[in-house]
Motif scaffolding. Sequence first.
Motif, PDB file in Angstrom:
ATOM      1  N   LEU A 335       0.909  -1.768  -0.088  1.00 23.20           N
ATOM      2  CA  LEU A 335      -0.026   0.017   0.228  1.00 23.20           C
ATOM      3  C   LEU A 335       1.033   1.629   0.016  1.00 23.20           C
ATOM      4  CD1 LEU A 335      -2.515  -0.808   2.512  1.00 23.20           C
ATOM      5  CD2 LEU A 335      -3.200  -0.351   0.384  1.00 23.20           C
ATOM      6  N   SER A 336       1.847   1.111   0.178  1.00 26.85           N
ATOM      7  CA  SER A 336       2.919   2.108   0.483  1.00 26.85           C
ATOM      8  C   SER A 336       3.958   2.459  -0.817  1.00 26.85           C
ATOM      9  CB  SER A 336       3.311   2.132   2.175  1.00 26.85           C
ATOM     10  OG  SER A 336       4.177   1.453   2.467  1.00 26.85           O
ATOM     11  N   GLN A 337       4.290   1.523  -1.359  1.00 27.04           N
ATOM     12  CA  GLN A 337       4.571   1.507  -1.989  1.00 27.04           C
ATOM     13  C   GLN A 337       5.043   3.298  -3.540  1.00 27.04           C
ATOM     14  OE1 GLN A 337       4.872  -1.975  -4.735  1.00 27.04           O
ATOM     15  NE2 GLN A 337       7.067  -1.918  -5.635  1.00 27.04           N
ATOM     16  N   ALA A 338       3.987   3.339  -2.988  1.00 22.50           N
ATOM     17  CA  ALA A 338       3.763   4.184  -4.478  1.00 22.50           C
ATOM     18  C   ALA A 338       3.950   5.873  -3.339  1.00 22.50           C
ATOM     19  CB  ALA A 338       2.233   4.471  -5.078  1.00 22.50           C
ATOM     20  N   GLY A 339       3.447   5.974  -2.545  1.00 21.65           N
ATOM     21  CA  GLY A 339       3.389   6.955  -2.113  1.00 21.65           C
ATOM     22  C   GLY A 339       4.452   7.252  -0.537  1.00 21.65           C
ATOM     23  N   ALA A 340       4.937   6.356  -0.242  1.00 18.49           N
ATOM     24  CA  ALA A 340       6.537   6.484   0.907  1.00 18.49           C
ATOM     25  C   ALA A 340       7.130   5.057   0.370  1.00 18.49           C
ATOM     26  CB  ALA A 340       5.569   6.762   2.238  1.00 18.49           C
ATOM     27  N   PRO A 341       8.067   4.811  -0.399  1.00 19.63           N
ATOM     28  CA  PRO A 341       8.707   3.914  -0.939  1.00 19.63           C
ATOM     29  C   PRO A 341       9.549   3.023   0.262  1.00 19.63           C
ATOM     30  CG  PRO A 341       9.089   6.096  -2.381  1.00 19.63           C
ATOM     31  CD  PRO A 341       8.433   6.243  -1.458  1.00 19.63           C
TER      32      PRO A 341
END
Length: 591
Positions: A335-341
């Motif tokens: 879930l956080s890959q795009a917004g918080a790599p």
Amino acid sequence: QESEVAKKIGELAAAAKSPEVKAALENAKNEAKEAAANLFEQKQPEALAHEEKAAVDLKAAEQAAEHSQANNNSKNQTAEDAKREELENKIDKLAAAAEKLEQAAKLEKEIAKDASDSAAQDGLKADKAKELEQKNQEAADEAKTAENVIKDAAPKAAQEAEKGVESANAAGKDLKKAENANGAQAIQENEKAKPADPASKPAAEAAGKHADEAAKELSKAAEEARKEAQRAAEELSKLDQQESDKLAALQKKVDDELTKAMDPTTDRLAALDKAAKKIDEALKNQDKADADAQKAESKEKSKSEEKPADEKQATDEKNNAQGEVTEASKEAAELSQAGAPKASATLEKAASESEQAKSDSDKDTPEKAAQDRKATKGLLEEAKTEIAAAKDQLAAEAAKELSAEAKESAELAQEAKPLDSPAADALGNAESQAQQAAGNPSNTSEQTQEAQNAVRASLAEASASLAAKQQQIADALAQAEAKANEPSSEDGPSQQAGEEKQGPPQAKPGEGQGTMASNKPSRRPGQGAKKAAPAGADATDRAATPQGLRDEPWFAKLPADVRDAIRSNAQRRPPPGYEQRVQEYFENADR
């Protein structure tokens, strides 16, 4: 499933009454078709993008349906709308008048022929003279009606019609003279067998001459009316071209703004919110796993007193909780890959440490397992901090973007007001929704996401409304041109048997300036519907199977549902290399 969705949306579009709703549904159908094609080609990111746009278009169709009745009741007429209506009415009047004049001219020609033929022989009998007199009066009345209608719209045509009426009236007087020349009682039943009185010849000859003049003058009047209708159609075409160009330019701006609004900043923010909840869930399970481990160690010290079943239960509980930590960490990482790599990488490490903790526990190395659990918890706490920082940054970016969207939507709404009232209303809604979200920093990520989705739907609704108006303008122009260019009834059949009557030339989408974009405006780049191939006359199975596949042995070996899926899409134009890729895939499927 995506193809079935596209089919159902298409059915809704076909049944839609509102042009705006129909346009939005057509857009959604095209997006769903593109998504289905992408899925078949295993292009998941592209498919997801088209699915998201299909959802936006469906929401736009829903909003357009809600607004449709209100828009119909309170739609403001623009100056262009009023001018177009004036020209369309003028064309209608002129076309109807020309038809009346042509019909009157036709009747006068018939009268001229009958009267002239009679004058060349024995004369005009009383009953025939009365019949022609009534016919002549009918023609004169039709011509007079047409003359009154076109006095203002086509003065020159009205003058010719007036001359035609005068000639017709003269022919009527001549016919009356021919009737009287046969005697007052000549038209009685017992007198019909008597020959025509030779005294009727001069009157019949004069009637033929005047009727012929009337026919020519009325034909000329009809021709002038047609010419004036064609001039009005040309003026209408220029007006429509100018407005269509403005609408198309505005629609492009709206579509560009929609493309920007589809940027997933708010989506990433909402995903981070879900990721944070998953981390909290993982930490809660980690605490439970730690407690279960302590419980298991305590029981280990008094192992001799515990039953084997109790020992197994404690171990299962500990491993189950740790497994939940691993799964939640993995979901949060995704879930956080795009917004918080950075946080995503930390969460992947946490998931790895959690798996190691379970493995060490299974190997009965409690000290190592404890270290792994501690490392897992530390990584989860670190990821939570990183996600909080990323959320703050994305929230600021989202507010900035929404503020820009509000400003741009307001400018577009002003531009749309003189062109399309429903589009202006939809753009006004987009402005309001974006402004409220941008100006409220206390909004949750879910509320921001909801506002962004509403902005997208309003922009899509505006785009559909602009597209629908362009189509309405094109349809109205085609009808007006058809009326203005309708061939004279005197011309006779202009096509060979079996040929279809050709309407006025229609402009093609994508042509340069000066050409009316009469068909539906092009969708956002890359999102057009694929063309359907014509169905053949063979049996259903052969006609529905792609050429080059139906006779291949490997195709017959496919499962029935796969063959049906391929057949169901057989009418769509395949992408380059499609058949070869499908064939190679299934030929190598068993290797």
